[in-house]
Design an enzyme around this catalytic site. Structure first.
Site, PDB file in Angstrom:
ATOM      1  N   ASP A 145       0.829  -1.209   0.000  1.00 13.78           N
ATOM      2  CA  ASP A 145       0.000   0.000   0.000  1.00 13.78           C
ATOM      3  C   ASP A 145       0.867   1.264   0.000  1.00 13.78           C
ATOM      4  OD1 ASP A 145      -2.368   1.386  -0.024  1.00 13.78           O
ATOM      5  OD2 ASP A 145      -2.731   1.225   2.133  1.00 13.78           O
ATOM      6  N   HIS A 162       2.649   3.475  -8.957  1.00 15.88           N
ATOM      7  CA  HIS A 162       2.380   2.064  -9.268  1.00 15.88           C
ATOM      8  C   HIS A 162       3.555   1.444 -10.029  1.00 15.88           C
ATOM      9  CE1 HIS A 162      -1.511   2.458  -7.570  1.00 15.88           C
ATOM     10  NE2 HIS A 162      -2.038   3.168  -8.552  1.00 15.88           N
ATOM     11  N   LEU A 180      10.357 -20.903  -4.139  1.00 17.00           N
ATOM     12  CA  LEU A 180       9.342 -20.033  -3.545  1.00 17.00           C
ATOM     13  C   LEU A 180       8.012 -20.138  -4.296  1.00 17.00           C
ATOM     14  CD1 LEU A 180       8.732 -17.408  -1.710  1.00 17.00           C
ATOM     15  CD2 LEU A 180       9.305 -16.125  -3.770  1.00 17.00           C
TER      16      LEU A 180
HETATM   17  C1  IPE Z   1      -5.537  -2.732  -0.380  1.00 15.66           C
HETATM   18  O1  IPE Z   1      -5.160  -1.416  -0.492  1.00 15.66           O
HETATM   19  C2  IPE Z   1      -5.490  -3.414  -1.721  1.00 15.66           C
HETATM   20  C3  IPE Z   1      -4.166  -3.650  -2.290  1.00 15.66           C
HETATM   21  C4  IPE Z   1      -3.038  -3.376  -1.708  1.00 15.66           C
HETATM   22  C5  IPE Z   1      -4.150  -4.249  -3.596  1.00 15.66           C
HETATM   23  P1  IPE Z   1      -6.227  -0.233  -0.699  1.00 15.66           P
HETATM   24  O2  IPE Z   1      -5.442   1.009  -0.823  1.00 15.66           O
HETATM   25  O3  IPE Z   1      -7.146  -0.584  -1.811  1.00 15.66           O
HETATM   26  O4  IPE Z   1      -7.049  -0.292   0.661  1.00 15.66           O
HETATM   27  P2  IPE Z   1      -7.905   0.845   1.384  1.00 15.66           P
HETATM   28  O5  IPE Z   1      -8.858   1.389   0.375  1.00 15.66           O
HETATM   29  O6  IPE Z   1      -6.954   1.896   1.850  1.00 15.66           O
HETATM   30  O7  IPE Z   1      -8.565   0.145   2.522  1.00 15.66           O
HETATM   31  C1  IPE Z   2      -1.388   0.271  -3.436  1.00 15.82           C
HETATM   32  O1  IPE Z   2      -1.193   1.659  -3.447  1.00 15.82           O
HETATM   33  C2  IPE Z   2      -1.655  -0.283  -4.825  1.00 15.82           C
HETATM   34  C3  IPE Z   2      -3.035  -0.774  -5.024  1.00 15.82           C
HETATM   35  C4  IPE Z   2      -3.989  -0.731  -4.148  1.00 15.82           C
HETATM   36  C5  IPE Z   2      -3.337  -1.356  -6.311  1.00 15.82           C
HETATM   37  P1  IPE Z   2      -2.428   2.657  -3.464  1.00 15.82           P
HETATM   38  O2  IPE Z   2      -2.791   2.939  -4.870  1.00 15.82           O
HETATM   39  O3  IPE Z   2      -3.527   2.164  -2.622  1.00 15.82           O
HETATM   40  O4  IPE Z   2      -1.769   3.936  -2.836  1.00 15.82           O
HETATM   41  P2  IPE Z   2      -2.414   4.927  -1.765  1.00 15.82           P
HETATM   42  O5  IPE Z   2      -2.906   4.077  -0.618  1.00 15.82           O
HETATM   43  O6  IPE Z   2      -3.535   5.632  -2.451  1.00 15.82           O
HETATM   44  O7  IPE Z   2      -1.292   5.822  -1.371  1.00 15.82           O
HETATM   45 MG    MG Z   3      -4.035   2.384  -0.691  1.00 22.25          MG
END
Ligand code: IPE
Ligand code: IPE
Ligand code: MG
Length: 248
Positions: free
Chosen positions: A18, A35, A129
């Site tokens: 995240d 990303h 793995l």
């Molecule tokens: C969880 O992260 C999903 C992934 C890491 C793929 P999100 O960014 O979607 O989760 P929330 O919305 O903060 O709970």
């Molecule tokens: C995690 O990073 C990637 C996915 C959920 C696909 P985020 O896109 O959720 O990044 P933040 O949480 O908005 O910073």
């Molecule tokens: Mg996120």
């Protein structure tokens, strides 16, 4: 050598990757750059997991709720997954990595599903793995699909309701045959599961890392493992040292 540094290696580590968007925002860049950077962190993490002797690594790549993001961001994420499999599959295969994919497969558009299947098939006999990619994954959806399949068996008279046990439910989840995660890491400082592995996380240890996912690296990973190693996992029982205290 790495194993020498890490006293007790978790068999299965699951990571909620995240913070890509915030990493980019803080640099005045579009979220999608975060990303792309995140993919580099994935490569580092898979390598570090293999070197540490971890058997199973689950990466939360795209949740069933992430479809609600703007269309442009979703298509960039799809493109990155595609590119990751096309570019990295051969190398992962050479490294003896076995790939498994969890999540809902029905309804996936275009070449995404064929690519995921190709990754699984190419690597199915590898013995290193196991890399589990959670894609279009939501734990409530996974549990509902398992319950639906069991219900079909009950309706058909092949299964008795009384025979539905936790083990039977686990065997119908996407993670069938995979041990529960010992350690769940979430980056970016958020401290929630976001519908990830709800069933399997029953006795997982959690380590929350403040760094954003694009900054995740081997050092942070091994530090999380060391934190895990120092935890006292009791599984509802008592720690090994406790019996003396109650003896007599
Ligand atoms: C969880 O992260 C999903 C992934 C890491 C793929 P999100 O960014 O979607 O989760 P929330 O919305 O903060 O709970
Ligand atoms: C995690 O990073 C990637 C996915 C959920 C696909 P985020 O896109 O959720 O990044 P933040 O949480 O908005 O910073
Ligand atoms: Mg996120």
């Amino acid at each position: 050598m790495v194993q020498g540094e890490l006293p007790s290696i978790p068999r299965h580590v699951a990571i909620i990757m995240d913070g890509n968007g915030r990493w980019a925002n803080e640099r005045g860049l579009p979220r999608t750059v975060g990303h792309s950077k995140g993919v580099e962190a994935v490569r580092r993490t898979v390598e570090a997991a293999g070197d540490a002797g971890i058997e199973f690594l689950t990466l939360f790549a795209f949740s069933s709720e992430n479809w609600s993001r703007p269309q442009e961001e979703v298509s960039v994420l799809m493109g990155l997954l595609r590119r990751f499999i096309r570019r990295d599959l051969a190398e992962l295969h050479r490294s003896n990595v076995r790939i498994r994919v969890i999540g809902e497969r029905d309804g996936l558009q275009g070449d995404i599903l064929p690519l995921l299947l190709e990754a699984e098939e190419t690597t199915c006999n590898n013995t290193g793995l196991t890399l589990i990619i959670a894609f279009n994954y939501g734990a409530r959806d996974e549990i509902a699909r398992a319950v639906r399949r069991l219900s079909v068996e009950v309706e058909a008279g092949r299964l008795k309701a009384a025979d539905v046990t936790p083990d039977l439910i686990a065997a119908h989840l996407d993670t069938a045959g995979i041990p529960d995660p010992d350690l769940i890491i979430r980056t970016s400082g958020e401290e929630r599961l976001s519908n990830f592995l709800l069933w399997q996380a029953a006795y997982s240890e959690f380590v929350f890392v403040p760094q954003y996912w694009p900054d995740f690296n081997r050092e942070l990973f091994y530090e999380a493992i060391r934190t895990f190693s120092a935890r006292d996992r009791r599984f509802g029982g008592l720690s090994p040292v406790a019996p003396a205290a109650v003896a007599g």
